[in-house]
Scaffold this active site. Sequence first.
Site, PDB file in Angstrom:
ATOM      1  N   CYS A  63       0.622  -1.030   0.071  1.00  0.00           N
ATOM      2  CA  CYS A  63      -0.135   0.499  -0.102  1.00  0.00           C
ATOM      3  C   CYS A  63       0.467   1.375   0.639  1.00  0.00           C
ATOM      4  O   CYS A  63       2.412   0.719  -0.162  1.00  0.00           O
ATOM      5  CB  CYS A  63      -0.911   0.071   1.197  1.00  0.00           C
ATOM      6  N   CYS A  90       3.302   1.453   2.582  1.00  0.00           N
ATOM      7  CA  CYS A  90       4.813   0.433   2.593  1.00  0.00           C
ATOM      8  C   CYS A  90       6.257   1.673   1.537  1.00  0.00           C
ATOM      9  O   CYS A  90       7.254   1.579   1.858  1.00  0.00           O
ATOM     10  CB  CYS A  90       4.410  -0.394   1.603  1.00  0.00           C
ATOM     11  N   CYS A 111      44.230 -22.496  -9.281  1.00  0.00           N
ATOM     12  CA  CYS A 111      44.364 -23.093  -8.095  1.00  0.00           C
ATOM     13  C   CYS A 111      42.918 -22.141  -7.485  1.00  0.00           C
ATOM     14  O   CYS A 111      42.777 -21.203  -8.005  1.00  0.00           O
ATOM     15  CB  CYS A 111      45.860 -22.434  -7.624  1.00  0.00           C
ATOM     16  N   CYS A 139      43.111 -18.439  -7.481  1.00  0.00           N
ATOM     17  CA  CYS A 139      41.812 -17.823  -9.041  1.00  0.00           C
ATOM     18  C   CYS A 139      41.027 -17.869  -8.468  1.00  0.00           C
ATOM     19  O   CYS A 139      39.881 -16.542  -8.200  1.00  0.00           O
ATOM     20  CB  CYS A 139      42.574 -18.351  -9.876  1.00  0.00           C
ATOM     21  N   ASP A 162       5.080 -35.763   9.275  1.00  0.00           N
ATOM     22  CA  ASP A 162       4.135 -35.917   9.407  1.00  0.00           C
ATOM     23  C   ASP A 162       3.481 -37.026   8.610  1.00  0.00           C
ATOM     24  O   ASP A 162       4.199 -37.716   8.000  1.00  0.00           O
ATOM     25  CB  ASP A 162       3.962 -35.197   8.039  1.00  0.00           C
ATOM     26  N   ASP A 184       4.689 -32.927   3.254  1.00  0.00           N
ATOM     27  CA  ASP A 184       4.521 -33.082   2.092  1.00  0.00           C
ATOM     28  C   ASP A 184       2.995 -32.307   1.504  1.00  0.00           C
ATOM     29  O   ASP A 184       2.757 -31.703   0.424  1.00  0.00           O
ATOM     30  CB  ASP A 184       3.995 -34.685   0.924  1.00  0.00           C
ATOM     31  N   ASP A 212       2.848 -28.278   6.169  1.00  0.00           N
ATOM     32  CA  ASP A 212       3.911 -28.663   6.672  1.00  0.00           C
ATOM     33  C   ASP A 212       5.094 -27.392   6.162  1.00  0.00           C
ATOM     34  O   ASP A 212       6.102 -27.205   6.940  1.00  0.00           O
ATOM     35  CB  ASP A 212       4.467 -29.488   5.543  1.00  0.00           C
TER      36      ASP A 212
END
Length: 800
Positions: free
Chosen positions: A15, A18, A83, A86, A491, A690, A694
């Site tokens: 809004c 904000c 290496c 770098c 769960d 799942d 959760d």
Amino acid sequence: MSGKDVTFSVKGMTCAACSNRVEKGLTRLEGVEQADVNLATEKATVRYQPETVSPDQLVQKVKDLGYDVETERVEMEIQGMTCAACSNRIEKGLSRMEGVEKATVNLAMERGQIVYHPAMVDVADLKHRIKSLGYEATLRNEEKEESKQQNKKKDKQTQRLLFSIILSIPLFLGMVHMWGPLRALVPEVLTHPWLQLLLATPVQFWIGWPFYRGAYRSLKNGSANMDVLVAVGTSAAYFYSLYVVIRGEGGLYFETSAIIITLILLGKWLESRAKGQTSEAIRKLMGMQAKTAVVIQDGQEREVPVDEVMVGDQIRVRPGEKIPVDGEVIHGQSAVDESMLTGESIPVDKGEGDQVIGGTINKNGLLTFRATKVGKETALAQIIRVVEEAQGAKAPIQRLADRISGVFVPVVLAIAIGTGLIWYFLLTPGNVEVALVHLTAVLVIACPCALGLATPTSIMVGTGKGAAEGILYKGGHHLENTRRIDTVVLDKTGTVTSGEPVLTDVIPAGPFQREDLLRWAATSEQPSEHPLARSIVEGAKKEGIPLGTTESFEAIPGFGIVAKVDGKDCRVGTRRLLKERGVDFSYMEDEMDRLEASGKTAMLVAVDGELAGVIAVADTVKETSAEAVRQLKELGIEVWMITGDNERTARSIAEQVQIQYVRSGVLPTDKAEEVKRLQQKGRRVAMVGDGINDAPALATADIGMAMGTGTDVAMEAADLTLMRGDLRAIPAAIRLSRYTMRNIKQNLFWAFFYNSVGIPIAAAGLLAPWLAAAAMAFSSVSVVTNSLRLKRVSIMESES
């Protein structure tokens, strides 16, 4: 000095309050002249004094206010790194740029991932910065072009190595000639100073040119890497030998400089071949993508590249063909091999309304489906992205190696110079030759390559191994932290159980037959959309029982249903539903209690006012759940189950799978609090779920594991995704984390071991420079080879 303007996207505003808050917050910063925040376009335009405040500070202020700033991610191929020094230098160089939020450079993959603010910096700026640091950067090419470039690079690397070997062999034989017993086997001409100079010069300055170039770039940017060590060490041996040739007396060390370069090239060649195997998982995943699709347009079939498929297109797939993109079946029946996604070898039946996934294989029927996700939105493309990001990410343990490699080379240079001075002034006073040999040996054996490869190669192989088993880690830190888990919270619905109720018991009463009881119940429930009703109907169909005609139907919430079937009054539901009709069911009470005590939902069935029997349905436990719990316990992990079900049902399910700790009656909103409660006791918790409900618990847990059979929201909140519905993937993920971290520690041990043992031996004069080069090359190869051992470990069975 006049101010500069910058514009960036601000996410999360809802809004005008904000946007006002962001404006005021930015305006209060010292050096900000004006800030305009547009709520509709979600953009902030700021005029600021660059000498007082930076764009990064502006972005941080927006974040501090509780909003986010849009970023983009680009992936680049980076050539020229040798290496860890770098990769660290490129990371630091990019991170210091205004507008770059994060830069991660993977030495093993020769690839960089950069998160940046597109309004402040663009891809061209990033490429220019990498080039200014002394390296070449290109945006990741398409698969074919990338493969062509890699093959060309490998061919060039092989040619340089062969040429170096050809020129170095005569020099090596010339050195052998100096050993008395073998002198007769080697032509004396190979010891001629000018011939040795002729052979050594192209090795030193043509084949060895990349070392000089890398050393120059490194020193120019105020740091030092492996190239500096090699360039200094071989140059010392070469130029001292050149001085001897011109002077006409003294020992030659042309073979030392040439053999050092050759052995280092050989090590890099072996290393690149081994590193190619670490990214095999990505190549396999990419190989699963279909190249073309058969699209139906105006009733005609047309084969098009898969990149041209649009959402909504109708696509036809014949038996044996790959499904090109994700979609929904609109016509046809078939079985689809989804093993590439889930690891399950048994094909899955597909019909109208079912979802199909790009990359899976249509086995035996003709399918027509509507494309729902294409390009980067398909499940396979997102899996590839997750694996790539995980392989490119750094594990926390790598910070140790990064800190050490940052100061390693300067320390080695100091040790080498000190070694040379000690030999020249104290041990062999005035003998430049001996001091030079030992200085070179120290420089050559002390290479940080193995240190830089120790962690990323293991992470690449580990995440690739996980992807092959249907376990997707979202980053290297999740792969590392999974091994610390000591508590797993499961769960119940859809995780421990299948999540779909099925018909389990049909118990007729008195004179009624089982088949008649099931037919009346299923016919009565046919019009209902309730999951329990569907399970009864599906159960009757599976048994081949023909259903009758439902003449009337009424659902009574909380009680059951009343229907008229083939002229008979049927009631299916609770005790109270039958009591209202005066049906006596007292003699079936014990049966009802037994079924309910075992976690099943029992329903009474009455026909024309007489009890016909009891039907029970249950959300059945997955076949592999008990085995998964057993394996977790073997790993020393405490297993909990959380569910919203009543205690009796929860205990029944827990007993079936041998879970000791149960929390029943937990509301979806309280699951995260249960996880916090365990964490407050000092437990390291993995949450497995799942569903959408959760997601908060998955985000709260130390490690969130989402079942790939679940919702996108759950997978987004989780730290790793288990693509199968098989709980055995949980102990497998923990084992893989433990194996990978063990592998990383082995790599780091060997990397430190080579240097901590090799440097003192070389400084003591007990190691010839060419042997030091061989040891250094072997250290990198051994680290990568050790990482590849992860590909052969079995994670789907108990740890030994």
